[in-house]
Design a protein around this motif. Structure first.
Motif, PDB file in Angstrom:
ATOM      1  N   LEU A 167      13.571   9.606  -7.103  1.00  0.00           N
ATOM      2  CA  LEU A 167      13.141  10.982  -6.880  1.00  0.00           C
ATOM      3  C   LEU A 167      13.097  11.676  -8.235  1.00  0.00           C
ATOM      4  O   LEU A 167      13.961  11.440  -9.082  1.00  0.00           O
ATOM      5  N   TRP A 168      12.096  12.515  -8.423  1.00  0.00           N
ATOM      6  CA  TRP A 168      11.910  13.249  -9.682  1.00  0.00           C
ATOM      7  C   TRP A 168      11.885  14.732  -9.368  1.00  0.00           C
ATOM      8  O   TRP A 168      11.256  15.153  -8.389  1.00  0.00           O
ATOM      9  N   PHE A 169      12.589  15.503 -10.184  1.00  0.00           N
ATOM     10  CA  PHE A 169      12.726  16.937  -9.949  1.00  0.00           C
ATOM     11  C   PHE A 169      12.475  17.722 -11.227  1.00  0.00           C
ATOM     12  O   PHE A 169      12.940  17.321 -12.298  1.00  0.00           O
ATOM     13  N   ALA A 170      11.784  18.840 -11.096  1.00  0.00           N
ATOM     14  CA  ALA A 170      11.705  19.813 -12.178  1.00  0.00           C
ATOM     15  C   ALA A 170      12.721  20.893 -11.843  1.00  0.00           C
ATOM     16  O   ALA A 170      12.697  21.466 -10.748  1.00  0.00           O
ATOM     17  N   VAL A 171      13.626  21.136 -12.778  1.00  0.00           N
ATOM     18  CA  VAL A 171      14.724  22.076 -12.554  1.00  0.00           C
ATOM     19  C   VAL A 171      14.605  23.225 -13.550  1.00  0.00           C
ATOM     20  O   VAL A 171      14.388  23.005 -14.742  1.00  0.00           O
ATOM     21  N   GLU A 172      14.755  24.437 -13.022  1.00  0.00           N
ATOM     22  CA  GLU A 172      14.786  25.634 -13.879  1.00  0.00           C
ATOM     23  C   GLU A 172      16.205  26.180 -13.895  1.00  0.00           C
ATOM     24  O   GLU A 172      16.812  26.395 -12.840  1.00  0.00           O
ATOM     25  N   ASP A 173      16.719  26.392 -15.092  1.00  0.00           N
ATOM     26  CA  ASP A 173      18.063  26.939 -15.246  1.00  0.00           C
ATOM     27  C   ASP A 173      18.002  28.046 -16.295  1.00  0.00           C
ATOM     28  O   ASP A 173      17.838  27.766 -17.479  1.00  0.00           O
ATOM     29  N   ALA A 174      18.079  29.280 -15.840  1.00  0.00           N
ATOM     30  CA  ALA A 174      18.041  30.453 -16.730  1.00  0.00           C
ATOM     31  C   ALA A 174      16.806  30.433 -17.639  1.00  0.00           C
ATOM     32  O   ALA A 174      16.897  30.712 -18.823  1.00  0.00           O
ATOM     33  N   GLY A 175      15.662  30.088 -17.062  1.00  0.00           N
ATOM     34  CA  GLY A 175      14.415  30.089 -17.826  1.00  0.00           C
ATOM     35  C   GLY A 175      14.131  28.799 -18.578  1.00  0.00           C
ATOM     36  O   GLY A 175      13.057  28.633 -19.144  1.00  0.00           O
ATOM     37  N   ASN A 176      15.086  27.877 -18.613  1.00  0.00           N
ATOM     38  CA  ASN A 176      14.877  26.577 -19.265  1.00  0.00           C
ATOM     39  C   ASN A 176      14.499  25.551 -18.201  1.00  0.00           C
ATOM     40  O   ASN A 176      15.149  25.466 -17.158  1.00  0.00           O
ATOM     41  N   TRP A 177      13.480  24.761 -18.498  1.00  0.00           N
ATOM     42  CA  TRP A 177      12.968  23.775 -17.543  1.00  0.00           C
ATOM     43  C   TRP A 177      13.269  22.366 -18.029  1.00  0.00           C
ATOM     44  O   TRP A 177      13.129  22.071 -19.210  1.00  0.00           O
ATOM     45  N   THR A 178      13.668  21.494 -17.090  1.00  0.00           N
ATOM     46  CA  THR A 178      13.988  20.107 -17.409  1.00  0.00           C
ATOM     47  C   THR A 178      13.479  19.206 -16.292  1.00  0.00           C
ATOM     48  O   THR A 178      13.551  19.569 -15.115  1.00  0.00           O
ATOM     49  N   LEU A 179      13.000  18.020 -16.674  1.00  0.00           N
ATOM     50  CA  LEU A 179      12.616  17.010 -15.705  1.00  0.00           C
ATOM     51  C   LEU A 179      13.806  16.077 -15.496  1.00  0.00           C
ATOM     52  O   LEU A 179      14.436  15.645 -16.461  1.00  0.00           O
ATOM     53  N   HIS A 180      14.111  15.774 -14.229  1.00  0.00           N
ATOM     54  CA  HIS A 180      15.238  14.898 -13.897  1.00  0.00           C
ATOM     55  C   HIS A 180      14.765  13.759 -12.999  1.00  0.00           C
ATOM     56  O   HIS A 180      13.918  13.952 -12.130  1.00  0.00           O
ATOM     57  N   ARG A 181      15.364  12.596 -13.206  1.00  0.00           N
ATOM     58  CA  ARG A 181      15.117  11.403 -12.400  1.00  0.00           C
ATOM     59  C   ARG A 181      16.401  11.105 -11.634  1.00  0.00           C
ATOM     60  O   ARG A 181      17.494  11.163 -12.187  1.00  0.00           O
ATOM     61  N   TYR A 182      16.258  10.792 -10.341  1.00  0.00           N
ATOM     62  CA  TYR A 182      17.420  10.468  -9.509  1.00  0.00           C
ATOM     63  C   TYR A 182      17.189   9.109  -8.871  1.00  0.00           C
ATOM     64  O   TYR A 182      16.207   8.894  -8.156  1.00  0.00           O
ATOM     65  N   ASP A 183      18.083   8.169  -9.133  1.00  0.00           N
ATOM     66  CA  ASP A 183      17.922   6.807  -8.639  1.00  0.00           C
ATOM     67  C   ASP A 183      18.724   6.533  -7.370  1.00  0.00           C
ATOM     68  O   ASP A 183      18.872   5.388  -6.957  1.00  0.00           O
ATOM     69  N   GLY A 184      19.225   7.571  -6.741  1.00  0.00           N
ATOM     70  CA  GLY A 184      20.042   7.416  -5.538  1.00  0.00           C
ATOM     71  C   GLY A 184      21.525   7.523  -5.826  1.00  0.00           C
ATOM     72  O   GLY A 184      22.334   7.717  -4.925  1.00  0.00           O
ATOM     73  N   THR A 185      21.889   7.418  -7.100  1.00  0.00           N
ATOM     74  CA  THR A 185      23.278   7.513  -7.517  1.00  0.00           C
ATOM     75  C   THR A 185      23.458   8.518  -8.641  1.00  0.00           C
ATOM     76  O   THR A 185      24.375   9.318  -8.634  1.00  0.00           O
ATOM     77  N   LEU A 186      22.565   8.460  -9.613  1.00  0.00           N
ATOM     78  CA  LEU A 186      22.736   9.210 -10.852  1.00  0.00           C
ATOM     79  C   LEU A 186      21.494  10.043 -11.186  1.00  0.00           C
ATOM     80  O   LEU A 186      20.362   9.555 -11.074  1.00  0.00           O
ATOM     81  N   PHE A 187      21.714  11.285 -11.593  1.00  0.00           N
ATOM     82  CA  PHE A 187      20.647  12.117 -12.143  1.00  0.00           C
ATOM     83  C   PHE A 187      20.596  11.900 -13.642  1.00  0.00           C
ATOM     84  O   PHE A 187      21.633  11.887 -14.302  1.00  0.00           O
ATOM     85  N   SER A 219       4.374  23.443 -13.825  1.00  0.00           N
ATOM     86  CA  SER A 219       3.549  23.908 -12.711  1.00  0.00           C
ATOM     87  C   SER A 219       3.382  22.887 -11.607  1.00  0.00           C
ATOM     88  O   SER A 219       3.125  23.247 -10.459  1.00  0.00           O
ATOM     89  N   SER A 220       3.480  21.613 -11.942  1.00  0.00           N
ATOM     90  CA  SER A 220       3.177  20.584 -10.953  1.00  0.00           C
ATOM     91  C   SER A 220       3.805  19.260 -11.346  1.00  0.00           C
ATOM     92  O   SER A 220       4.030  18.992 -12.526  1.00  0.00           O
ATOM     93  N   LEU A 221       4.062  18.441 -10.327  1.00  0.00           N
ATOM     94  CA  LEU A 221       4.717  17.155 -10.525  1.00  0.00           C
ATOM     95  C   LEU A 221       4.154  16.192  -9.486  1.00  0.00           C
ATOM     96  O   LEU A 221       4.219  16.463  -8.292  1.00  0.00           O
ATOM     97  N   GLN A 222       3.568  15.084  -9.937  1.00  0.00           N
ATOM     98  CA  GLN A 222       2.964  14.091  -9.040  1.00  0.00           C
ATOM     99  C   GLN A 222       3.222  12.697  -9.576  1.00  0.00           C
ATOM    100  O   GLN A 222       3.474  12.520 -10.766  1.00  0.00           O
ATOM    101  N   THR A 223       3.130  11.706  -8.702  1.00  0.00           N
ATOM    102  CA  THR A 223       3.199  10.311  -9.138  1.00  0.00           C
ATOM    103  C   THR A 223       1.865   9.641  -8.844  1.00  0.00           C
ATOM    104  O   THR A 223       1.180   9.978  -7.883  1.00  0.00           O
ATOM    105  N   ARG A 224       1.524   8.699  -9.720  1.00  0.00           N
ATOM    106  CA  ARG A 224       0.360   7.841  -9.503  1.00  0.00           C
ATOM    107  C   ARG A 224       0.733   6.472 -10.047  1.00  0.00           C
ATOM    108  O   ARG A 224       1.073   6.342 -11.228  1.00  0.00           O
ATOM    109  N   GLY A 225       0.691   5.474  -9.185  1.00  0.00           N
ATOM    110  CA  GLY A 225       1.025   4.131  -9.633  1.00  0.00           C
ATOM    111  C   GLY A 225       2.416   4.084 -10.224  1.00  0.00           C
ATOM    112  O   GLY A 225       3.389   4.516  -9.612  1.00  0.00           O
ATOM    113  N   SER A 226       2.510   3.606 -11.453  1.00  0.00           N
ATOM    114  CA  SER A 226       3.820   3.441 -12.096  1.00  0.00           C
ATOM    115  C   SER A 226       4.118   4.559 -13.099  1.00  0.00           C
ATOM    116  O   SER A 226       4.792   4.330 -14.096  1.00  0.00           O
TER     117      SER A 226
END
Length: 195
Positions: free
Chosen positions: A69-89, A102-109
């Protein structure tokens, strides 16, 4: 259990779970068990907070072909992309643009991220010894307001310079409505909806 003979069937029950964001916080449904299979807890919960989530609010989410799972997280105006493998972010900061995203999508790998700095790509399977890193897609250097993966595998990017269609090699295959700021794109089978 031991090995399964070649002529014997093996039935694996699905591991259905639902992930939702509530007030920017990530929650997950209870795992399905033999006891709860009839009620399918992935549909109606109960949901519980996911432990060790990154600080801030989840603004965008997608799931990749490898199950991460991939998430875009905003924390006090700062943005970060995070990957979650089921155990660890894990934060993906190498090559990351500044937000807001603005947007987050997957295509292939790969995972694609839209930002005011353009379109960025992160390979799901980096080379041995490398970490996940975002790299700009040179075909779309302008602000990306939305991304849609089309049935033919191309990506449609709503941008401040029209709609950029990106092929499987991340090259620009066509630009529609050049000079028009498009704020959003949605693909439904063979139809594109623009705002």
């Amino acid at each position: 259990l031991g090995p399964v003979a070649a002529d014997q069937p093996l039935r694996l029950p699905p591991a259905r779970r639902t992930w939702i964001g509530v007030d920017g916080a990530l929650q997950v449904s209870a795992a399905e068990t033999l006891t709860t299979a009839a009620s399918d807890p992935s549909v109606h919960g109960p949901w519980a907070a996911v432990e060790n989530t990154p600080g801030g609010a989840i603004r965008l989410a997608t799931v990749a072909v490898d199950g991460t799972l991939w998430f875009a997280v905003e924390d006090a105006g700062n943005w970060t992309l995070h990957r979650y493998d089921g155990t660890l972010f894990s934060a993906v900061t190498d090559g990351a643009p500044t937000g807001p995203f603005s947007s987050l999508q997957t295509r292939g790998s790969a995972v694609y991220l839209g930002s005011p700095s353009g379109l960025f790509r992160c390979d799901l399977f980096p080379a041995e010894g490398d970490s996940h890193a975002l790299k700009p897609v040179s075909a779309v250097p302008e602000a990306v307001n939305g991304i849609a993966v089309l049935p033919d595998g191309n990506i449609a990017c709503a941008s401040d310079n029209g709609l950029a269609l990106i092929d499987a090699t991340d090259a620009l295959s066509e630009r529609l409505l050049s000079g028009v700021a498009i704020r959003a794109v949605f693909a439904d089978r063979d139809q594109l909806y623009l705002a």
